[in-house]
Design an enzyme around this catalytic site. Structure first.
Site, PDB file in Angstrom:
ATOM      1  CD  GLU A  43      38.259  53.620  16.363  1.00  0.00           C
ATOM      2  OE1 GLU A  43      38.787  53.046  17.329  1.00  0.00           O
ATOM      3  OE2 GLU A  43      37.125  54.154  16.432  1.00  0.00           O
ATOM      4  CE1 TYR A  97      29.404  61.510  20.828  1.00  0.00           C
ATOM      5  CE2 TYR A  97      29.861  59.455  19.665  1.00  0.00           C
ATOM      6  CZ  TYR A  97      30.031  60.823  19.807  1.00  0.00           C
ATOM      7  OH  TYR A  97      30.831  61.508  18.917  1.00  0.00           O
ATOM      8  CE1 TYR A 120      22.237  55.847  28.102  1.00  0.00           C
ATOM      9  CE2 TYR A 120      23.072  57.618  26.710  1.00  0.00           C
ATOM     10  CZ  TYR A 120      22.496  57.184  27.885  1.00  0.00           C
ATOM     11  OH  TYR A 120      22.168  58.099  28.856  1.00  0.00           O
ATOM     12  CG  ASN A 184      41.160  57.769  20.979  1.00  0.00           C
ATOM     13  OD1 ASN A 184      40.348  58.666  21.203  1.00  0.00           O
ATOM     14  ND2 ASN A 184      41.898  57.734  19.891  1.00  0.00           N
ATOM     15  N   GLY A 270      37.005  65.908  19.183  1.00  0.00           N
ATOM     16  CA  GLY A 270      37.527  65.585  17.856  1.00  0.00           C
ATOM     17  C   GLY A 270      38.909  66.122  17.573  1.00  0.00           C
ATOM     18  N   GLY A 272      41.798  65.523  19.100  1.00  0.00           N
ATOM     19  CA  GLY A 272      42.819  64.481  19.131  1.00  0.00           C
ATOM     20  C   GLY A 272      42.818  63.636  17.873  1.00  0.00           C
ATOM     21  CG  ASP A 273      39.471  61.361  16.972  1.00  0.00           C
ATOM     22  OD1 ASP A 273      40.221  60.608  17.614  1.00  0.00           O
ATOM     23  OD2 ASP A 273      38.252  61.470  17.211  1.00  0.00           O
ATOM     24  CG  ASP A 309      33.041  64.803  16.668  1.00  0.00           C
ATOM     25  OD1 ASP A 309      32.864  65.669  17.529  1.00  0.00           O
ATOM     26  OD2 ASP A 309      32.704  63.615  16.816  1.00  0.00           O
TER      27      ASP A 309
END
Length: 355
Positions: A43, A97, A120, A184, A270, A272-273, A309
């Site tokens: 997001e 992460y 995490y 996602n 990144g 796809g975003d 990203d």
């Protein structure tokens, strides 16, 4: 958490973002010498990319009262995103992460151009997002004034409270505000959960974006026409066939497919975003369906040629020329880490460029 912005953003992106630890070299985690911190999350990636495209955007979330949380909010704000409704949780940590990248000679290497994310996030601050957010004045101001609310399938899988929040947002339909929802798909998050819950959420959106491969994994369907039948609710369904083409299918039966650009991939995370941000930007600008898809492809290609990203589009004149290119010239366009080469550009357009 941050000073309130002077004007109301056109887009609100809501969901968890995390601190990222990036390796100093390719290879499996046991072969990496050191990690350096960054930030990431679907997001906030979309929010930053939209801001780079000139779309006033806000990001709503929760972070821990820790250094990772402070870094995360500061970096997203530095991209021009409104973070005035990001809450600080004094009891829960910011999620983290680690990224693993392929390209070494190690026997357990993922392979060149591939990456894997190790999360995490259990019990993170963002997992405490709930419908109580709707009573927060800072969040309410942003949500009331937005033309578009962007959600993903990650948020409802984080906790029962997060699921309740997403349901409440989808039920709160307002004139002048549409909802986009990107699948996602995260199988580890949805393990043991009822996938019918996700189906209902996706079908309640106005604009649904999903990858053919992730839809196949989640629902056993990857064909665009079959997915359109599975999700009749959204006005537009956008199906991404990674590296090949993206198809937009309207509720009235119209379908437009646009092939992806040729790209020399540096790092796939990144993309796809970035596509979502490009497509949403084109939608808000009133571009036709083909140009929306092209802007999504172009944004994704720039992200694919960036080591992080986030990618940056070339200058506006180059973007306009590419969106107006003939199918043949579009097919002959190539994006690489050193720039974009296309018959419609008089010289290679450098990436990163002016957003």
């Amino acid at each position: 958490m941050a000073e309130q912005a002077a004007s109301t953003p056109a887009v609100v992106c809501l969901g968890e973002s995390m601190a990222v630890l990036l390796p100093d070299r390719p290879g499996p985690l046991d072969a990496v010498g050191a990690f350096h911190p960054a930030v990431g999350g679907a997001e906030s990636n979309v929010a930053c990319a939209l801001a780079a495209l000139g779309v006033p955007t806000a990001w709503i979330s929760r972070v821990g009262a820790d250094g990772f949380g402070r870094r995360l909010v500061a970096e997203v704000a530095a991209h021009g995103v409104d973070v005035s409704a990001v809450a600080v949780d004094p009891h829960r940590p910011t999620g983290v992460y680690l990224k693993e990248t392929g390209g070494s000679a190690h026997p357990h290497d993922l392979g060149g151009g591939r990456s894997r994310l190790h999360y995490y996030r259990r019990g993170s601050a963002a997992s405490a997002l709930s419908p109580a957010l709707l009573d927060d004045p800072a969040a309410a101001r942003l949500l009331d004034g937005a033309r578009l609310l962007h959600l993903t399938g990650i948020t409802p899988a984080l906790s029962a409270d997060c699921l309740a929040l997403v349901r409440a947002l989808l039920a709160d339909r307002r004139p002048g505000r549409s909802v986009s929802f990107d699948l996602n798909w995260r199988p580890a998050l949805w393990h043991g959960l009822d996938h019918h819950l996700l189906t209902d959420l996706l079908d309640a959106a106005d604009l649904l974006l999903l990858g053919a491969d992730e839809a196949e994994a989640a629902f056993g369907i990857g064909d665009p026409a079959a997915l359109r039948r599975r999700f009749p609710g959204p006005a537009t369904l956008v199906v991404k066939d990674s590296g090949h083409a993206v198809t937009a299918l309207d509720r009235d039966g119209r379908a437009v497919a646009e092939p992806a650009l040729a790209v020399d991939v540096v790092e796939p995370t990144g993309a796809g975003d970035a596509f979502a941000a490009g497509y949403l930007s084109g939608t808000l600008r009133g571009l036709d369906q083909r140009q929306r898809l092209r802007l999504g492809h172009l944004a994704a290609a720039c992200a694919l040629t960036s080591p992080g990203d986030q990618g940056r589009l070339p200058a506006p004149a180059a973007v306009a020329a590419l969106l107006a290119a003939s199918p043949a010239d579009w097919a002959r366009t190539r994006v690489g880490p050193d720039g974009i080469v296309s018959p419609v550009l008089t010289a290679p357009s450098t990436v990163p460029g002016t957003p």
